[in-house]
Design a protein around this motif. Structure first.
Motif, mmCIF file in Angstrom:
data_model
loop_
_atom_site.group_PDB
_atom_site.id
_atom_site.type_symbol
_atom_site.label_atom_id
_atom_site.label_comp_id
_atom_site.label_asym_id
_atom_site.label_seq_id
_atom_site.Cartn_x
_atom_site.Cartn_y
_atom_site.Cartn_z
ATOM 1 N N UNK A 129 0.826 -1.213 0.000
ATOM 2 C CA UNK A 129 0.000 0.000 0.000
ATOM 3 C C UNK A 129 0.854 1.254 0.000
ATOM 4 N N UNK A 130 2.000 1.191 0.654
ATOM 5 C CA UNK A 130 2.858 2.372 0.763
ATOM 6 C C UNK A 130 3.657 2.641 -0.507
ATOM 7 N N UNK A 131 4.086 1.581 -1.186
ATOM 8 C CA UNK A 131 5.053 1.753 -2.272
ATOM 9 C C UNK A 131 4.477 1.637 -3.675
ATOM 10 N N UNK A 132 3.267 1.098 -3.819
ATOM 11 C CA UNK A 132 2.670 0.963 -5.149
ATOM 12 C C UNK A 132 1.567 2.018 -5.294
ATOM 13 N N UNK A 180 -7.246 -9.585 -5.020
ATOM 14 C CA UNK A 180 -8.609 -9.145 -4.685
ATOM 15 C C UNK A 180 -8.698 -7.751 -4.070
ATOM 16 N N UNK A 181 -7.661 -7.314 -3.365
ATOM 17 C CA UNK A 181 -7.715 -6.006 -2.709
ATOM 18 C C UNK A 181 -7.076 -4.921 -3.569
ATOM 19 N N UNK A 182 -5.869 -5.164 -4.050
ATOM 20 C CA UNK A 182 -5.159 -4.143 -4.820
ATOM 21 C C UNK A 182 -5.884 -3.735 -6.098
ATOM 22 N N UNK A 183 -6.582 -4.650 -6.796
ATOM 23 C CA UNK A 183 -7.311 -4.214 -7.994
ATOM 24 C C UNK A 183 -8.358 -3.142 -7.719
ATOM 25 N N UNK A 184 -8.856 -3.044 -6.492
ATOM 26 C CA UNK A 184 -9.827 -2.000 -6.145
ATOM 27 C C UNK A 184 -9.199 -0.608 -6.245
#
Length: 412
Positions: A114-117, A139-143
């Protein structure tokens, strides 16, 4: 110069003056503490600083803290002296510029991503990995518009293609991976990713800093589920991320917002566990190497996954990067799900349990313990076989472990 006794007496006197006339309720909160804390710097063990907040003598001291001229933590979510001792130990073990310890390995991984992308960013990761990490990436990052390319750990051509086709923010892989013990070529990956400005992050939980120096090999950051080998006793949850100071600082800033703070007592247990890290890992390396070789020769075993074996697809990479191959051995039994389960149920020394890296040996059937809810088709898609067993060596006698395995094999 006042003696310790004088200092204590003066402190007690000041405290008495300050609390004079107050109620018992107030004294119950402040009595014995407002005049100063006992000196513990000569204690052999690092004390557990069990506090949620930190005090300031006056506004000038608080402003000095805010401006970086006075060392403190302000609030427990931003740091703790016991935890800082853990961070310093891991930093030194990994040869890192800085380290952050958090509440779990998953917290370290998710906070880092979450911090670096950035929103809309792209990740490259590998096929074989811990299920919950895969779940977060898929499932989470694609949001947040973050996409991923998933490659075989050895497929550097696929990595090159992904770097050409996408604006890759970060490469992330375990090495060795879970559960097939695949190893990635860290120096070559850094060479490829560095040219494109992508950060290289290696989850080195299975390797430990004893067996692999991921940062020296080229990684920008290294992650650990410190629950495993670092703590080593199956009694604490913790995570760690170490590496370049500016990257750790970015993760720390996100950590301070999300609040995945480790408890000071857990930090103490982690700190104590790391004192025997080298001894435990050396024993587990030797035991796993012995067990892997015996398993490979057994007629009821169709395949062994251990990077210390010449038969492993990444043995050459592991031999070049690692000084030991770790304490986890995965192997496939000649049989179906239930014949494999019978072996697991028949062993008497290892506990049937998730996790790894502790002093007790643990055994599990990934199909059952991690992927049972996925169904056969989804398990096949991610390469989880019904006859796969993952064994994590403790520090018991290798001969005792093998004798137990032999009686379990006899029952199937």
């Amino acid at each position: 110069m006042a003696s310790n006794e004088d200092a204590t007496s003066n402190g007690a006197s000041l405290e008495h003056d300050r609390l004079a006339g107050t109620s018992r309720a107030t004294k119950a909160v402040h009595g014995g503490e407002r005049a100063g804390r006992p000196r513990v710097s000569d204690s052999l063990t690092t004390p557990i600083v069990q506090t949620a907040t930190y005090t300031f003598q006056d506004t000038a001291e608080l402003i000095a803290y805010q401006e970086g001229r006075y060392g403190s933590y302000e609030y427990g979510r931003y740091g703790n002296p016991t935890t800082r001792a853990c961070e310093e130990k891991i930093r030194e073990l990994e040869g890192a510029e800085d380290c952050l310890v958090s509440s779990s390995g998953m917290n370290a991984a998710t906070t880092m991503l979450l911090a670096l992308v950035p929103a809309g960013g792209h990740i490259v990761t590998t096929t074989d990995c811990y299920r919950r990490t895969r779940q977060f990436i898929q499932t989470v990052l694609p949001k947040m518009g973050i996409s991923a390319t998933v490659i075989d750990p050895a497929d550097l051509a696929a990595l090159e293609a992904a770097l050409e086709q996408h604006d890759v923010s970060l490469f992330f892989s375990e090495s060795p991976t879970n559960p097939y013990m695949r190893c990635v070529d860290i120096p070559r990956i850094k060479q490829l990713c560095g040219a494109k400005g992508a950060v290289v992050v290696v989850d080195s939980t299975f390797a430990t800093p004893i067996n692999q120096q991921a940062l020296a090999l080229g990684a920008d950051l290294v992650i650990h589920s410190a629950t495993k080998y670092l703590a080593g006793h199956n009694d604490v949850l913790a995570g760690a991320i170490a590496g370049k100071s500016e990257l750790v600082a970015a993760v720390r800033a996100m950590h301070n917002v999300l609040g995945g703070t480790i408890d000071p007592h857990a930090s103490y247990l982690l700190l104590r566990g790391m004192k025997t890290l080298d001894l435990r890992v050396q024993r587990q390396n030797a035991t796993a190497t012995d067990i892997a070789a015996r398993l490979e020769a057994h007629p009821l075993v169709t395949r062994v996954h251990y990077p210390g074996l010449a038969s492993h697809p990444d043995h050459a990479i592991a031999a070049a990067q690692m000084s030991g191959y770790g304490g986890v051995v995965s192997f496939e039994v000649d049989g179906d799900l239930w014949r494999t389960a019978r072996f697991v149920d028949s062993v008497q020394l290892p506990y049937i349990a998730p996790s790894l890296g502790g002093v007790e040996s643990l055994i599990e059937q990934p199909t059952v313990i991690s992927y049972w809810d996925q169904g056969a088709e989804k398990r096949a898609q991610v390469g989880i076989k019904d006859n796969l067993i993952r064994f994590s060596c403790g520090i018991e006698s290798a001969d005792d472990i093998w004798a137990d395995f032999e009686q379990a094999f006899a029952k199937i």
